[in-house]
Each structure stands twice: as C-alpha cells, then as structure tokens.
Write a protein that holds these residues in place. Structure first.
Motif, PDB file in Angstrom:
ATOM      1  N   UNK B  33       0.861  -1.179   0.000  1.00  0.00           N
ATOM      2  CA  UNK B  33       0.000   0.000   0.000  1.00  0.00           C
ATOM      3  C   UNK B  33       0.896   1.227   0.000  1.00  0.00           C
ATOM      4  N   UNK B  34       0.581   2.192  -0.865  1.00  0.00           N
ATOM      5  CA  UNK B  34       1.303   3.464  -0.872  1.00  0.00           C
ATOM      6  C   UNK B  34       0.295   4.581  -0.618  1.00  0.00           C
ATOM      7  N   UNK B  35       0.545   5.389   0.393  1.00  0.00           N
ATOM      8  CA  UNK B  35      -0.284   6.567   0.659  1.00  0.00           C
ATOM      9  C   UNK B  35       0.397   7.779   0.053  1.00  0.00           C
ATOM     10  N   UNK B  36      -0.380   8.657  -0.588  1.00  0.00           N
ATOM     11  CA  UNK B  36       0.195   9.830  -1.254  1.00  0.00           C
ATOM     12  C   UNK B  36      -0.499  11.108  -0.788  1.00  0.00           C
ATOM     13  N   UNK B  37       0.156  12.234  -1.025  1.00  0.00           N
ATOM     14  CA  UNK B  37      -0.431  13.535  -0.668  1.00  0.00           C
ATOM     15  C   UNK B  37      -1.432  13.924  -1.751  1.00  0.00           C
ATOM     16  N   UNK B  38      -2.670  14.167  -1.354  1.00  0.00           N
ATOM     17  CA  UNK B  38      -3.660  14.605  -2.352  1.00  0.00           C
ATOM     18  C   UNK B  38      -3.904  16.104  -2.179  1.00  0.00           C
ATOM     19  N   UNK B  39      -4.268  16.728  -3.292  1.00  0.00           N
ATOM     20  CA  UNK B  39      -4.674  18.130  -3.259  1.00  0.00           C
ATOM     21  C   UNK B  39      -6.196  18.136  -3.294  1.00  0.00           C
ATOM     22  N   UNK B  40      -6.815  18.504  -2.191  1.00  0.00           N
ATOM     23  CA  UNK B  40      -8.274  18.415  -2.083  1.00  0.00           C
ATOM     24  C   UNK B  40      -8.971  19.240  -3.166  1.00  0.00           C
ATOM     25  N   UNK B  41      -8.284  20.292  -3.642  1.00  0.00           N
ATOM     26  CA  UNK B  41      -8.857  21.113  -4.702  1.00  0.00           C
ATOM     27  C   UNK B  41      -9.134  20.297  -5.963  1.00  0.00           C
ATOM     28  N   UNK B  42      -8.286  19.301  -6.212  1.00  0.00           N
ATOM     29  CA  UNK B  42      -8.458  18.456  -7.396  1.00  0.00           C
ATOM     30  C   UNK B  42      -9.710  17.587  -7.284  1.00  0.00           C
ATOM     31  N   UNK B  81       5.664 -13.560   5.903  1.00  0.00           N
ATOM     32  CA  UNK B  81       7.112 -13.669   6.110  1.00  0.00           C
ATOM     33  C   UNK B  81       7.732 -12.348   6.531  1.00  0.00           C
ATOM     34  N   UNK B  82       7.698 -11.367   5.635  1.00  0.00           N
ATOM     35  CA  UNK B  82       8.380 -10.099   5.907  1.00  0.00           C
ATOM     36  C   UNK B  82       7.389  -8.941   5.853  1.00  0.00           C
ATOM     37  N   UNK B  83       7.682  -7.898   6.636  1.00  0.00           N
ATOM     38  CA  UNK B  83       6.889  -6.670   6.544  1.00  0.00           C
ATOM     39  C   UNK B  83       7.850  -5.493   6.495  1.00  0.00           C
ATOM     40  N   UNK B  84       7.520  -4.525   5.676  1.00  0.00           N
ATOM     41  CA  UNK B  84       8.319  -3.304   5.559  1.00  0.00           C
ATOM     42  C   UNK B  84       7.391  -2.105   5.713  1.00  0.00           C
ATOM     43  N   UNK B  85       7.788  -1.162   6.570  1.00  0.00           N
ATOM     44  CA  UNK B  85       7.032   0.091   6.699  1.00  0.00           C
ATOM     45  C   UNK B  85       8.003   1.250   6.509  1.00  0.00           C
ATOM     46  N   UNK B  86       7.742   2.097   5.529  1.00  0.00           N
ATOM     47  CA  UNK B  86       8.517   3.327   5.344  1.00  0.00           C
ATOM     48  C   UNK B  86       7.541   4.489   5.506  1.00  0.00           C
ATOM     49  N   UNK B  87       7.869   5.449   6.351  1.00  0.00           N
ATOM     50  CA  UNK B  87       7.009   6.627   6.520  1.00  0.00           C
ATOM     51  C   UNK B  87       7.881   7.862   6.385  1.00  0.00           C
ATOM     52  N   UNK B  88       7.493   8.761   5.488  1.00  0.00           N
ATOM     53  CA  UNK B  88       8.287   9.973   5.301  1.00  0.00           C
ATOM     54  C   UNK B  88       7.882  11.052   6.288  1.00  0.00           C
ATOM     55  N   UNK B  89       8.829  11.943   6.596  1.00  0.00           N
ATOM     56  CA  UNK B  89       8.579  13.106   7.448  1.00  0.00           C
ATOM     57  C   UNK B  89       9.115  14.348   6.725  1.00  0.00           C
ATOM     58  N   UNK B  90       8.781  15.517   7.256  1.00  0.00           N
ATOM     59  CA  UNK B  90       9.232  16.759   6.643  1.00  0.00           C
ATOM     60  C   UNK B  90       8.166  17.333   5.729  1.00  0.00           C
ATOM     61  N   UNK B  91       8.593  18.198   4.818  1.00  0.00           N
ATOM     62  CA  UNK B  91       7.649  18.907   3.955  1.00  0.00           C
ATOM     63  C   UNK B  91       7.451  18.142   2.640  1.00  0.00           C
ATOM     64  N   UNK B  96       3.241  13.571  -3.844  1.00  0.00           N
ATOM     65  CA  UNK B  96       4.374  12.890  -3.208  1.00  0.00           C
ATOM     66  C   UNK B  96       3.914  11.629  -2.470  1.00  0.00           C
ATOM     67  N   UNK B  97       4.799  10.662  -2.393  1.00  0.00           N
ATOM     68  CA  UNK B  97       4.541   9.462  -1.598  1.00  0.00           C
ATOM     69  C   UNK B  97       4.754   9.794  -0.123  1.00  0.00           C
ATOM     70  N   UNK B  98       3.848   9.290   0.747  1.00  0.00           N
ATOM     71  CA  UNK B  98       3.988   9.513   2.196  1.00  0.00           C
ATOM     72  C   UNK B  98       4.420   8.238   2.901  1.00  0.00           C
ATOM     73  N   UNK B  99       3.731   7.139   2.586  1.00  0.00           N
ATOM     74  CA  UNK B  99       3.924   5.924   3.377  1.00  0.00           C
ATOM     75  C   UNK B  99       3.889   4.696   2.472  1.00  0.00           C
ATOM     76  N   UNK B 100       4.694   3.693   2.839  1.00  0.00           N
ATOM     77  CA  UNK B 100       4.649   2.390   2.179  1.00  0.00           C
ATOM     78  C   UNK B 100       4.516   1.307   3.243  1.00  0.00           C
TER      79      UNK B 100
END
Lengths: 83, 161
Positions: B33-42, B81-91, B96-100
């Motif tokens: 699963x990839x979470x991304x930044x959405x622009x609500x205006x769109x 078997x395996x799990x990977x979590x990547x979460x970005x921080x900052x601006x 942009x991708x936020x989380x995997x």
C-alpha cells in the motif's frame, strides 16, 4: 521527582516548547496534567479537560491512570494523523 | 525480520518490493500500500481547498517502537514472512509518496490482510502529525473517527479521534 516532558504538533506550537524537565509530585498521568494545568496560561488552555490530548509514558501510548515514576519520559500530543 | 524506516527521502516502490522478497523462494504473494499527498482542490474544484504542502512531524524513538510493536502484533494474527514500513517526514507536496506498507507471504490472503491491518493500526496508533499549508494558512489535520472504526474491525479498541 523529575520527569522529562515532551510536547508535539499543535501542543508544542501553542506552548512554544518541545520539551522540559518538570519537578512533579504526580502519581499518574492525570496528576501530572493537573499540575501542568495549574500553571495557567497556555498550559491551562491546551491541556484543558475535554481537549483531545493524547499521552505516551516512556514512548508507549498511555492513559490518565498510567503511573509515572522518577525519570519517566511523558509525551503530550494531539490525536495522531499519519499514514 | 521487521523493517521500519522513518525518513525525509522518497522511496522507490519497485526497488523496495524487489529487496523485500529477494532470495526468499517461499514467497508467492507481495502486497503493498502506498499513501500519497492529495490536493483536495483536485477533488472538490474549490480553490480554497488547495493543499500547497503537507508537513509531517513525528515522535522520534516512539514512532519506530510503535511500528515494530504493530508488526509483532500482525505476526501473531497473520501468516506472513516479511513486513516493511517506510514513513516519510518533513515537507511534502501533492502527489508525493507519504507511506509504504509491504508484506510478503505464501498466499495472497494473508499478505492482503496483514497489509490492511498494519495501515489501520498505523493511522491511529503511530505518533505522526500532518499540517497542511492552504490558501487560508497552515492548519493541523484533524483525526478521523472512521480511522478508529477501521481498527475496531480487527477487534482493537482505538480512541484516537
């Protein structure tokens, strides 16, 4: 006893402070919250009863009844919004 | 072995999935699963809904521990078997991708479920906070009751929002 208290997100902004050492006599989170509210000003406002304040003790999610001991790290923050 | 990364940098989905299942011939399913930044205006078309940037803050130390604990909980519930979590921080900016969250398993059912469980858990239990820059100024994002409800499906009582 001394507690390391940390603040995050909107609470950090409102207090203008990300962490401080607090001299406390509290037995639990609820007691510490009362001590901080009693300082008045921004503390009384952002930590007011009824406000959605979440807490972690030693970096684990906690509740008002979670005990606090000397040297504990207590973090206060609003509901989380990651993901 | 759980892998958790909190980072400013972007991530490459293909590289991460390839690495996650490399040399593991037991794997028959990879779910991500990839979470991304959405622009609500769109979505609404209203100029006032524009999201210019999204800033992510976290609780260093606690974040990693909370996510490692949730992966352990997932292992107790699902056979993967395996799990990977990547979460970005900052601006970050719209698109942009936020989380995997990525999970490997023998069959698809367990990795689908583990992936959804990990995202539901992360939404209400991991200490991240989003602040949006809009035409009206910067504002902290409110927690959603629907995220608590999502975790409740797994029998875990969340009271975040």
């Amino acid at each position: 006893m001394n507690l390391q208290v940390r603040y995050f997100a909107s609470i950090r902004e409102a207090l203008g402070l990300s962490s401080e050492m607090v001299e406390s006599h509290a037995r639990d989170v609820a007691g510490l919250l009362n001590e901080l509210r009693a300082r008045g000003g921004a503390y009384a406002e952002v930590l007011a009863e009824g406000r959605p304040v979440r807490v972690a003790v030693n970096q684990v999610m906690a509740t008002p009844s979670t005990p606090v001991a000397a040297g504990a790290e207590v973090g206060f923050f609003p509901p989380v919004t990651g993901g | 072995m759980a892998q958790v990364r909190i980072q400013h940098e972007d991530f490459n989905l293909s590289d991460e999935l390839a690495h996650l299942r490399a040399n593991d011939l037991r794997v028959g399913a990879v779910c991500s699963f990839v979470g991304t930044v959405r622009d609500t205006r769109a979505i609404t078309g209203a100029s006032g809904d524009e999201i210019r940037t999204m800033e992510l803050e976290h609780y260093p130390g606690m974040t990693e521990k909370a996510i490692e604990a949730m992966i352990e909980e997932a292992h107790r519930r699902f056979d993967f078997y395996e799990a990977l979590v990547i979460h970005r921080i900052g601006v970050l900016r719209p698109a942009d991708q936020i989380v995997l969250v990525a999970v490997t398993s023998a069959h698809r059912g367990q990795s689908f479920q583990a992936c959804e469980f990990l995202m539901d858990y992360l939404k209400t239990q991991a200490p991240f906070w989003k602040k949006e820059e809009t035409p009206q100024g910067a504002q902290w994002v409110d927690a959603r009751v629907s995220d608590d409800a999502a975790l409740a499906r797994w029998g875990i009582q969340a009271s975040n929002a």
